[in-house]
Write an enzyme that holds these catalytic residues in place. Structure first.
Site, PDB file in Angstrom:
ATOM      1  N   CYS A 113      -4.451  -8.367  -6.671  1.00  0.00           N
ATOM      2  CA  CYS A 113      -5.772  -7.534  -6.609  1.00  0.00           C
ATOM      3  C   CYS A 113      -6.905  -7.719  -7.742  1.00  0.00           C
ATOM      4  CB  CYS A 113      -5.580  -6.145  -6.057  1.00  0.00           C
ATOM      5  SG  CYS A 113      -4.663  -5.710  -4.426  1.00  0.00           S
ATOM      6  N   HIS A 249     -12.277  -2.466  -7.298  1.00  0.00           N
ATOM      7  CA  HIS A 249     -11.396  -2.906  -6.505  1.00  0.00           C
ATOM      8  C   HIS A 249     -11.110  -1.988  -5.305  1.00  0.00           C
ATOM      9  CE1 HIS A 249      -8.186  -4.609  -4.063  1.00  0.00           C
ATOM     10  NE2 HIS A 249      -7.261  -3.847  -4.589  1.00  0.00           N
ATOM     11  N   ASN A 279      -8.665  -3.788   2.443  1.00  0.00           N
ATOM     12  CA  ASN A 279      -8.191  -4.336   0.995  1.00  0.00           C
ATOM     13  C   ASN A 279      -8.401  -5.724   0.989  1.00  0.00           C
ATOM     14  OD1 ASN A 279      -7.047  -5.174  -1.309  1.00  0.00           O
ATOM     15  ND2 ASN A 279      -5.487  -3.474  -1.223  1.00  0.00           N
TER      16      ASN A 279
HETATM   17  N1  ACO Z   1      -0.201   5.204  10.569  1.00  0.00           N
HETATM   18  C1  ACO Z   1       0.474   6.458  10.731  1.00  0.00           C
HETATM   19  N2  ACO Z   1       1.429   7.037  10.001  1.00  0.00           N
HETATM   20  C2  ACO Z   1       1.649   6.308   8.866  1.00  0.00           C
HETATM   21  C3  ACO Z   1       1.096   4.901   8.873  1.00  0.00           C
HETATM   22  C4  ACO Z   1       0.266   4.663   9.709  1.00  0.00           C
HETATM   23  N3  ACO Z   1      -0.379   3.234   9.321  1.00  0.00           N
HETATM   24  N4  ACO Z   1       1.654   4.306   7.631  1.00  0.00           N
HETATM   25  C5  ACO Z   1       2.656   5.239   7.016  1.00  0.00           C
HETATM   26  N5  ACO Z   1       2.670   6.537   7.811  1.00  0.00           N
HETATM   27  C6  ACO Z   1       3.188   7.619   7.711  1.00  0.00           C
HETATM   28  C7  ACO Z   1       4.431   7.389   6.881  1.00  0.00           C
HETATM   29  O1  ACO Z   1       5.648   6.911   7.465  1.00  0.00           O
HETATM   30  C8  ACO Z   1       4.879   8.976   6.393  1.00  0.00           C
HETATM   31  O2  ACO Z   1       5.508   9.638   7.510  1.00  0.00           O
HETATM   32  P1  ACO Z   1       6.576  10.717   7.013  1.00  0.00           P
HETATM   33  O3  ACO Z   1       5.738  11.762   6.355  1.00  0.00           O
HETATM   34  O4  ACO Z   1       7.055  11.146   8.329  1.00  0.00           O
HETATM   35  O5  ACO Z   1       7.473   9.916   6.341  1.00  0.00           O
HETATM   36  C9  ACO Z   1       3.410   9.134   6.244  1.00  0.00           C
HETATM   37  O6  ACO Z   1       2.779   8.675   6.989  1.00  0.00           O
HETATM   38  C10 ACO Z   1       2.874   9.485   4.830  1.00  0.00           C
HETATM   39  O7  ACO Z   1       3.185   8.258   4.178  1.00  0.00           O
HETATM   40  P2  ACO Z   1       2.580   8.084   2.641  1.00  0.00           P
HETATM   41  O8  ACO Z   1       3.076   6.423   2.320  1.00  0.00           O
HETATM   42  O9  ACO Z   1       3.064   9.099   1.794  1.00  0.00           O
HETATM   43  O10 ACO Z   1       0.997   8.125   2.891  1.00  0.00           O
HETATM   44  P3  ACO Z   1       0.254   8.140   1.859  1.00  0.00           P
HETATM   45  O11 ACO Z   1      -0.865   9.360   1.897  1.00  0.00           O
HETATM   46  O12 ACO Z   1       0.660   7.655   0.258  1.00  0.00           O
HETATM   47  O13 ACO Z   1      -0.869   7.105   2.227  1.00  0.00           O
HETATM   48  C11 ACO Z   1      -1.056   4.481   1.582  1.00  0.00           C
HETATM   49  C12 ACO Z   1      -0.205   5.476   2.340  1.00  0.00           C
HETATM   50  C13 ACO Z   1      -2.517   4.584   2.337  1.00  0.00           C
HETATM   51  C14 ACO Z   1      -0.501   3.280   1.515  1.00  0.00           C
HETATM   52  C15 ACO Z   1      -1.329   4.898   0.060  1.00  0.00           C
HETATM   53  O14 ACO Z   1      -0.433   5.262  -0.492  1.00  0.00           O
HETATM   54  C16 ACO Z   1      -2.174   3.948  -0.639  1.00  0.00           C
HETATM   55  O15 ACO Z   1      -3.159   3.618  -0.524  1.00  0.00           O
HETATM   56  N6  ACO Z   1      -1.404   3.266  -1.832  1.00  0.00           N
HETATM   57  C17 ACO Z   1      -1.889   2.560  -2.631  1.00  0.00           C
HETATM   58  C18 ACO Z   1      -2.185   1.075  -2.328  1.00  0.00           C
HETATM   59  C19 ACO Z   1      -2.882   0.514  -3.244  1.00  0.00           C
HETATM   60  O16 ACO Z   1      -3.708   0.762  -4.026  1.00  0.00           O
HETATM   61  N7  ACO Z   1      -2.312  -0.810  -3.574  1.00  0.00           N
HETATM   62  C20 ACO Z   1      -2.641  -1.440  -4.729  1.00  0.00           C
HETATM   63  C21 ACO Z   1      -3.411  -2.835  -4.558  1.00  0.00           C
HETATM   64  S1  ACO Z   1      -2.631  -3.855  -3.211  1.00  0.00           S
HETATM   65  C22 ACO Z   1      -2.254  -5.087  -3.895  1.00  0.00           C
HETATM   66  O17 ACO Z   1      -2.108  -5.568  -5.143  1.00  0.00           O
HETATM   67  C23 ACO Z   1      -1.609  -6.288  -3.069  1.00  0.00           C
END
Ligand code: ACO
Length: 322
Positions: A113, A249, A279
């Site tokens: 990214c 980003h 993204n």
């Molecule tokens: N739909 C419904 N529920 C979901 C989904 C979905 N699509 N995905 C995960 N969940 C659930 C999980 O299973 C979890 O359930 P549980 O509490 O029963 O275990 C719950 O939702 C919370 O999951 P978290 O992973 O803690 O959710 P979070 O609030 O952290 O959001 C997210 C997830 C959106 C991925 C976030 O962490 C994020 O944006 N992370 C950073 C991504 C990023 O910046 N990446 C860098 C660049 S990417 C690259 O370089 C390729």
């Protein structure tokens, strides 16, 4: 003094749109969860046969046209991508042939990214040292091909697209500073775990997909982007209030909002496309820039801060007068 100045921008998104409701039919998710946690409403997904270079070519032609130069004036081509068409030749070489350009250096860089920021930083050095006069820097990705469409934690986040800029040598102010970093020790938090080292069988068996510990990546991204903002301002002896536009980003609206808050910037000064594009990895910054230039929000002489965080981990920023 010679600066590298952005003189043209272009962007291209595949026509095919996938909404959150479409995803509800594929994995156990809801439109509400996706919007609340990420801000994403839809993403563009390439159709069968459409490749990263196809998207890069469309974005590049628009960038060259808006720069008011001919493709023959380009003397350096850099594509930032983690989803190249082939192992080799590089996507940049394939693009070079499509644009009927011959002889200039053309190469890909891979910083996930943060790739476009790395690309700008490299091209700026070529321009400042007199090695290039008109550099084409592209971020292009088809992440849809490296997603596990059964993993709801990752497949809802990404989209396909390409963005491009032409950087020209200029006596007028352009890029003021670039800052790029990496720390390979976090591989287990964000990666595609299989590749050439494992043989094609693993790739073909459907194991070469994005794996991410989203929550931990999220925390690292917010903290690291906060630090890169400080580093950039300090290097230029500037204050937060000097920046006209944040062009971040586009991974998650909550990460973008946290950086804007750190800069004490109103969200009106932040270019946000994550809701429509998802993204798009290396393509997200040049796509966002192109949107805001073409709709007239970003104007000549304004001060822009680009920043990104991604797999590697890699992170970086560019401060530029437009
Ligand atoms: N739909 C419904 N529920 C979901 C989904 C979905 N699509 N995905 C995960 N969940 C659930 C999980 O299973 C979890 O359930 P549980 O509490 O029963 O275990 C719950 O939702 C919370 O999951 P978290 O992973 O803690 O959710 P979070 O609030 O952290 O959001 C997210 C997830 C959106 C991925 C976030 O962490 C994020 O944006 N992370 C950073 C991504 C990023 O910046 N990446 C860098 C660049 S990417 C690259 O370089 C390729």
């Amino acid at each position: 003094m010679t600066y590298a100045r952005i003189i043209g921008t272009g962007g291209y998104l595949p026509e095919n749109i996938m909404t959150n409701s479409d995803l509800e039919k594929i994995v156990d998710t809801t439109d509400q969860w996706i919007q609340e946690r990420t801000g994403i409403e839809q993403r563009h997904i390439a159709v069968e046969g459409q490749t990263t270079v196809d998207l890069a070519e469309a974005a590049s032609r628009l960038a060259i046209e808006s720069a008011g130069i001919s493709a023959q004036d380009i003397d350096l081509i850099i594509i930032a991508t983690s989803t190249p068409d082939k192992i080799f030749p590089s996507s940049a070489c394939i693009l070079q042939a499509r644009l009927d350009i011959h002889g200039c250096p053309a190469f890909d860089i891979q910083a996930v990214c943060t790739g476009f920021i790395y690309g700008l930083a490299i091209a700026e050095k070529f321009i400042k040292t007199g090695s290039s006069k008109n550099a084409l820097v592209v971020g292009a990705e088809i992440f849809s091909k490296i997603l596990n469409w059964e993993d709801r934690a990752t497949c809802v986040l990404f989209g396909d697209g390409a963005g491009a800029v032409v950087l020209a040598a200029s006596e007028e102010t352009g890029i003021l500073s670039t800052h790029i970093h990496a720390d390979g020790k976090y591989e287990n938090l964000l990666r595609v775990p299989y590749g050439i080292a494992d043989g094609y069988d693993q790739v073909k068996a459907g194991k070469a997909f994005v794996e991410m510990k989203g929550n931990e990546v999220f925390k690292m991204a917010v903290n690291t982007l906060g630090r890169i903002v400080d580093e950039t301002l300090a290097a230029n002896n500037m204050m937060k209030s000097d920046i006209d536009w944040l062009v971040p980003h586009q991974a998650n609206i909550r990460i973008i909002t946290a950086t804007a808050k750190k800069l004490k910037m109103s969200m009106d000064q932040v270019v946000v496309t994550v809701h429509k594009h998802g993204n798009t990895s290396a393509a997200s910054i040049p796509l966002a820039l192109d949107v805001a230039v073409r709709d007239g929000r970003i104007k000549e002489n304004e001060l822009l801060l680009f920043e990104a965080f991604g797999g590697g981990f890699t992170w970086g920023s560019v401060l530029a007068r437009f």
